[in-house]
Design an enzyme around this catalytic site. Structure first.
Site, PDB file in Angstrom:
ATOM      1  N   GLY A 239      -5.194  -3.713  -4.511  1.00 23.61           N
ATOM      2  CA  GLY A 239      -6.445  -3.012  -4.833  1.00 23.61           C
ATOM      3  C   GLY A 239      -7.265  -3.809  -5.847  1.00 23.61           C
ATOM      4  O   GLY A 239      -8.487  -3.962  -5.714  1.00 23.61           O
ATOM      5  N   GLU A 257      -7.063   3.810  -3.247  1.00 22.65           N
ATOM      6  CA  GLU A 257      -5.941   4.738  -3.489  1.00 22.65           C
ATOM      7  C   GLU A 257      -4.723   3.858  -3.697  1.00 22.65           C
ATOM      8  O   GLU A 257      -4.277   3.191  -2.768  1.00 22.65           O
ATOM      9  CB  GLU A 257      -5.715   5.677  -2.292  1.00 22.65           C
ATOM     10  CG  GLU A 257      -6.963   6.258  -1.633  1.00 22.65           C
ATOM     11  CD  GLU A 257      -7.840   7.061  -2.564  1.00 22.65           C
ATOM     12  OE1 GLU A 257      -7.352   7.518  -3.608  1.00 22.65           O
ATOM     13  OE2 GLU A 257      -9.033   7.207  -2.265  1.00 22.65           O
ATOM     14  N   CYS A 291       3.507   7.069  -2.737  1.00 17.57           N
ATOM     15  CA  CYS A 291       2.815   6.870  -4.012  1.00 17.57           C
ATOM     16  C   CYS A 291       3.046   8.066  -4.911  1.00 17.57           C
ATOM     17  O   CYS A 291       2.924   7.977  -6.120  1.00 17.57           O
ATOM     18  CB  CYS A 291       1.329   6.681  -3.771  1.00 17.57           C
ATOM     19  SG  CYS A 291       0.602   8.075  -2.925  1.00 17.57           S
TER      20      CYS A 291
HETATM   21  P1  NAD Z   1       0.005  -3.267   0.126  1.00 20.39           P
HETATM   22  O1  NAD Z   1      -0.951  -3.218  -1.016  1.00 20.39           O
HETATM   23  O2  NAD Z   1       1.021  -4.328   0.139  1.00 20.39           O
HETATM   24  O3  NAD Z   1      -0.792  -3.394   1.525  1.00 20.39           O
HETATM   25  C1  NAD Z   1      -1.756  -2.439   1.897  1.00 20.39           C
HETATM   26  C2  NAD Z   1      -2.717  -3.059   2.892  1.00 20.39           C
HETATM   27  O4  NAD Z   1      -3.484  -4.067   2.234  1.00 20.39           O
HETATM   28  C3  NAD Z   1      -2.044  -3.751   4.081  1.00 20.39           C
HETATM   29  O5  NAD Z   1      -2.759  -3.432   5.240  1.00 20.39           O
HETATM   30  C4  NAD Z   1      -2.186  -5.221   3.743  1.00 20.39           C
HETATM   31  O6  NAD Z   1      -2.202  -6.065   4.865  1.00 20.39           O
HETATM   32  C5  NAD Z   1      -3.526  -5.231   3.054  1.00 20.39           C
HETATM   33  N1  NAD Z   1      -3.786  -6.384   2.194  1.00 20.39           N
HETATM   34  C6  NAD Z   1      -2.912  -7.211   1.580  1.00 20.39           C
HETATM   35  N2  NAD Z   1      -3.565  -8.155   0.873  1.00 20.39           N
HETATM   36  C7  NAD Z   1      -4.892  -7.900   1.033  1.00 20.39           C
HETATM   37  C8  NAD Z   1      -6.088  -8.502   0.519  1.00 20.39           C
HETATM   38  N3  NAD Z   1      -6.052  -9.567  -0.287  1.00 20.39           N
HETATM   39  N4  NAD Z   1      -7.278  -7.976   0.867  1.00 20.39           N
HETATM   40  C9  NAD Z   1      -7.345  -6.886   1.667  1.00 20.39           C
HETATM   41  N5  NAD Z   1      -6.249  -6.285   2.193  1.00 20.39           N
HETATM   42  C10 NAD Z   1      -5.043  -6.776   1.870  1.00 20.39           C
HETATM   43  O7  NAD Z   1       0.673  -1.809   0.172  1.00 20.39           O
HETATM   44  P2  NAD Z   1       1.862  -1.280   1.093  1.00 20.39           P
HETATM   45  O8  NAD Z   1       3.099  -1.999   0.696  1.00 20.39           O
HETATM   46  O9  NAD Z   1       1.462  -1.232   2.508  1.00 20.39           O
HETATM   47  O10 NAD Z   1       1.950   0.244   0.618  1.00 20.39           O
HETATM   48  C11 NAD Z   1       2.644   0.647  -0.517  1.00 20.39           C
HETATM   49  C12 NAD Z   1       1.725   0.829  -1.696  1.00 20.39           C
HETATM   50  O11 NAD Z   1       0.675   1.734  -1.368  1.00 20.39           O
HETATM   51  C13 NAD Z   1       2.419   1.460  -2.887  1.00 20.39           C
HETATM   52  O12 NAD Z   1       1.960   0.835  -4.063  1.00 20.39           O
HETATM   53  C14 NAD Z   1       1.968   2.901  -2.833  1.00 20.39           C
HETATM   54  O13 NAD Z   1       2.042   3.575  -4.063  1.00 20.39           O
HETATM   55  C15 NAD Z   1       0.569   2.749  -2.359  1.00 20.39           C
HETATM   56  N6  NAD Z   1       0.070   3.984  -1.745  1.00 20.39           N
HETATM   57  C16 NAD Z   1      -0.917   4.673  -2.387  1.00 20.39           C
HETATM   58  C17 NAD Z   1      -1.364   5.870  -1.863  1.00 20.39           C
HETATM   59  C18 NAD Z   1      -2.444   6.672  -2.535  1.00 20.39           C
HETATM   60  O14 NAD Z   1      -3.023   7.528  -1.880  1.00 20.39           O
HETATM   61  N7  NAD Z   1      -2.714   6.473  -3.814  1.00 20.39           N
HETATM   62  C19 NAD Z   1      -0.814   6.361  -0.693  1.00 20.39           C
HETATM   63  C20 NAD Z   1       0.175   5.611  -0.052  1.00 20.39           C
HETATM   64  C21 NAD Z   1       0.612   4.427  -0.590  1.00 20.39           C
HETATM   65  C1  SIN Z   2       1.377   9.308  -0.228  1.00 17.73           C
HETATM   66  O1  SIN Z   2       0.140   9.333  -0.054  1.00 17.73           O
HETATM   67  O2  SIN Z   2       2.059   8.238  -0.326  1.00 17.73           O
HETATM   68  C2  SIN Z   2       2.094  10.588  -0.301  1.00 17.73           C
HETATM   69  C3  SIN Z   2       1.254  11.775  -0.316  1.00 17.73           C
HETATM   70  C4  SIN Z   2       2.180  12.944  -0.173  1.00 17.73           C
HETATM   71  O3  SIN Z   2       3.231  12.952  -0.786  1.00 17.73           O
HETATM   72  O4  SIN Z   2       1.858  13.857   0.610  1.00 17.73           O
END
Ligand code: NAD
Ligand code: SIN
Length: 505
Positions: A239, A257, A291
């Protein structure tokens, strides 16, 4: 739940209303099920030029889609809703294969897809309904309208590969935006099935597009000049990168998010059975890969011993297995996630925390990324401890003790993340104190940290988000408020300002 195995075969990226297989791509990746390393779901070639093509298609489709009436756009979404419902079992199976989630949990996710359409149409749209303000200025009426933004890039995470991107896609489309969706490279089959469902719903070409790819593809998508909004769900680190890489793209709205390091306080008057059950669900559901998972439990010393012992005994008995076995926990997503989880067991010990239950990789009948849950007892709160402040994204929980509610709140607020907090106590005054002191976007009372509602906003503070909460509120960042003053009265020469002379006839 059906026992039929649905076929998955690579179809290509979905651009301008049709699947375009990648020929001579920039690379490929293998979509292997984390539940069974012999289960190759599909091989996915990717091509960066497809991102540009999808953005061009989305930009071209935008004006016509945006000028359809709301009723017309609703018709498309109602067709999509029926298709989401009729494909729920298939979607659940693909989610399970891609993520390792047990069937029951994947089906819950699949069923949220059509629910999101209901919530958006019946409730969230009200947040951006046209509003007329009588006498917004003396004798002049005002109107607040919300218009669409343009092309929205939706970048998805692996842990809810359908529900979370859908939580951005549906409000973006109903508001009149077009979409380019890049699913996680861990879950391309889920992304493809979403595109297949959109194809069946017969949206106008270019309104919804899908491009497969890794982080570099995501980087190229979010940087594209045609993109007007970036709706991202993923880690804080990515992010932040997106924010940095689009710093000069003044026209783009970013809804980020991101991660969490969520805490639960269990106070002396808590309903013990409920607190134990809810905390187990919070810590270990989805193998800790939410998350919103509970990563830290702060106990009042009066109940700490009993809570810890019963929580530990129950955690030992959680079932772990292949998605078809319908156990409580499935797998971690990949080898890197297992390696990180195991590394954090060592970091916790090195930083003076005691392993009450040490997490290990698990060898089961199916070879996959299975691990056991873990519990660490924190002897001394340290806001600089890597273990105490990092998101592990695995089934680990840190247990703290304090009889001082102020200190408990300091622990809650100590990680830089600020997504969810839960409080177990019968004392409403304590809940109100927490509401005042916690730096979080969600604060649950006698209810665990995970399992969010689509009827409420979902977003965090600090490293968890950028103040653009999703779920019920997603419609707000998918639109731009436009304010108008409307004055139908003729010119009144008696009202001109002092010092002006218009030579009126
Ligand atoms: P990640 O950040 O590794 O990847 C998410 C997406 O970003 C993937 O599609 C990836 O290909 C893309 N990506 C990677 N590098 C990028 C770049 N430089 N520019 C643009 N896109 C890029 O996350 P993940 O491992 O898929 O998911 C787990 C993480 O997501 C955890 O940190 C979790 O807490 C968070 N998460 C947050 C929420 C929320 O609503 N706050 C919900 C679910 C998961
Ligand atoms: C998540 O967005 O990773 C979880 C949300 C939920 O617990 O419903």
């Amino acid at each position: 739940m059906s026992t039929t195995m649905f076929e998955v075969s690579y179809k290509g990226d979905f651009i301008n209303g049709r699947f375009v297989p990648v020929q001579k791509g920039d690379g490929e990746f293998k979509d292997i099920s984390p539940s069974d390393l012999n289960d190759l779901v599909m091989t996915v070639p990717f091509k960066h030029d497809h991102i540009d093509e999808a953005c061009v298609a989305a930009k071209k489709a935008y004006p016509a889609w945006a000028t359809l009436s709301l009723a017309e756009r609703k018709n498309y979404l109602m067709r999509l809703k029926e298709l989401f419902d009729s494909h729920a079992e298939q979607m659940a199976q693909v989610i399970s294969r891609d993520t390792g989630k047990p069937s029951w949990e994947a089906l819950t996710e699949a069923k949220l897809l059509s629910g999101k359409i209901d919530v958006t149409l019946n409730h969230s749209l009200n947040l951006v309904a046209e509003e007329r303000i009588t006498n917004a200025l003396p004798q002049v009426d005002g109107v607040i309208r919300h218009r669409s933004r343009g092309v929205m890039a939706v970048v998805g995470p692996f842990n809810f590969p359908a529900h979370l991107p859908n939580g951005h896609i549906i409000p973006a489309l109903i508001a009149g935006n077009t979409v380019v969706f890049k699913p996680s490279e861990q879950t391309p089959a889920v992304g493809q099935l979403m595109a297949e469902i959109f194809e069946k719903a017969q949206f106008p070409p270019g309104v919804f597009n899908l491009v497969q790819g890794d982080g570099a593809a995501g980087g190229r998508l979010v940087a594209h000049e045609h993109v007007d909004g970036i709706l991202f769900t993923g880690s804080y680190e990515v992010g932040l990168k997106i924010k940095q890489e689009t710093l000069t793209h003044y026209w783009k709205i970013l809804a980020l998010e991101m991660g969490g390091k969520n805490a639960t306080i269990v106070w002396e008057d808590a309903d013990m059975d409920k607190a134990i059950y809810e905390s187990l669900v919070g810590a270990y559901m989805t193998a800790g890969q939410r998350c919103s998972c509970t990563s830290r439990i702060i106990l009042h010393p009066k109940l700490a011993e009993e809570f810890t012992e019963r929580f530990y005994q129950a955690a030992k008995k959680l079932t772990i297995g292949h998605w078809k076995e319908n156990t409580f926990m499935g797998t971690l997503i990949n080898a890197a996630a297992v390696e990180k989880y195991i590394r954090f067991q060592e970091i916790a010990n090195r930083e003076n925390c005691e392993s009450l239950m040490r997490g290990k990789a698990l060898d089961l009948k199916h070879k996959g990324y299975y691990v056991t849950p873990s519990i660490h007892l924190v002897k001394k709160f340290d806001p600089n401890s890597v273990y105490q402040k990092s998101e592990i994204f695995g089934p680990n929980v840190a247990i703290y003790q304090t009889d001082n509610f102020d200190e408990a709140m300091t622990i809650v607020n100590s990680t830089g993340y600020g997504l969810v907090m839960a409080l177990f106590s019968k004392d409403k005054a304590l809940y109100e104190e927490a509401l005042f002191k916690a730096r979080v976007g969600l604060l649950n009372w006698n209810r665990t940290t995970n399992g969010a509602s689509s009827r409420l906003p979902f977003g965090g503070m600090g490293k968890s988000g950028n103040d653009r909460p999703s779920a019920h509120y997603a419609i707000q960042y998918c639109t731009v408020p436009v304010a108008s003053l409307e004055d139908p009265t003729p010119f009144d020469p008696t009202k001109i300002l002092p010092g002006m002379n218009l030579d009126l006839k």
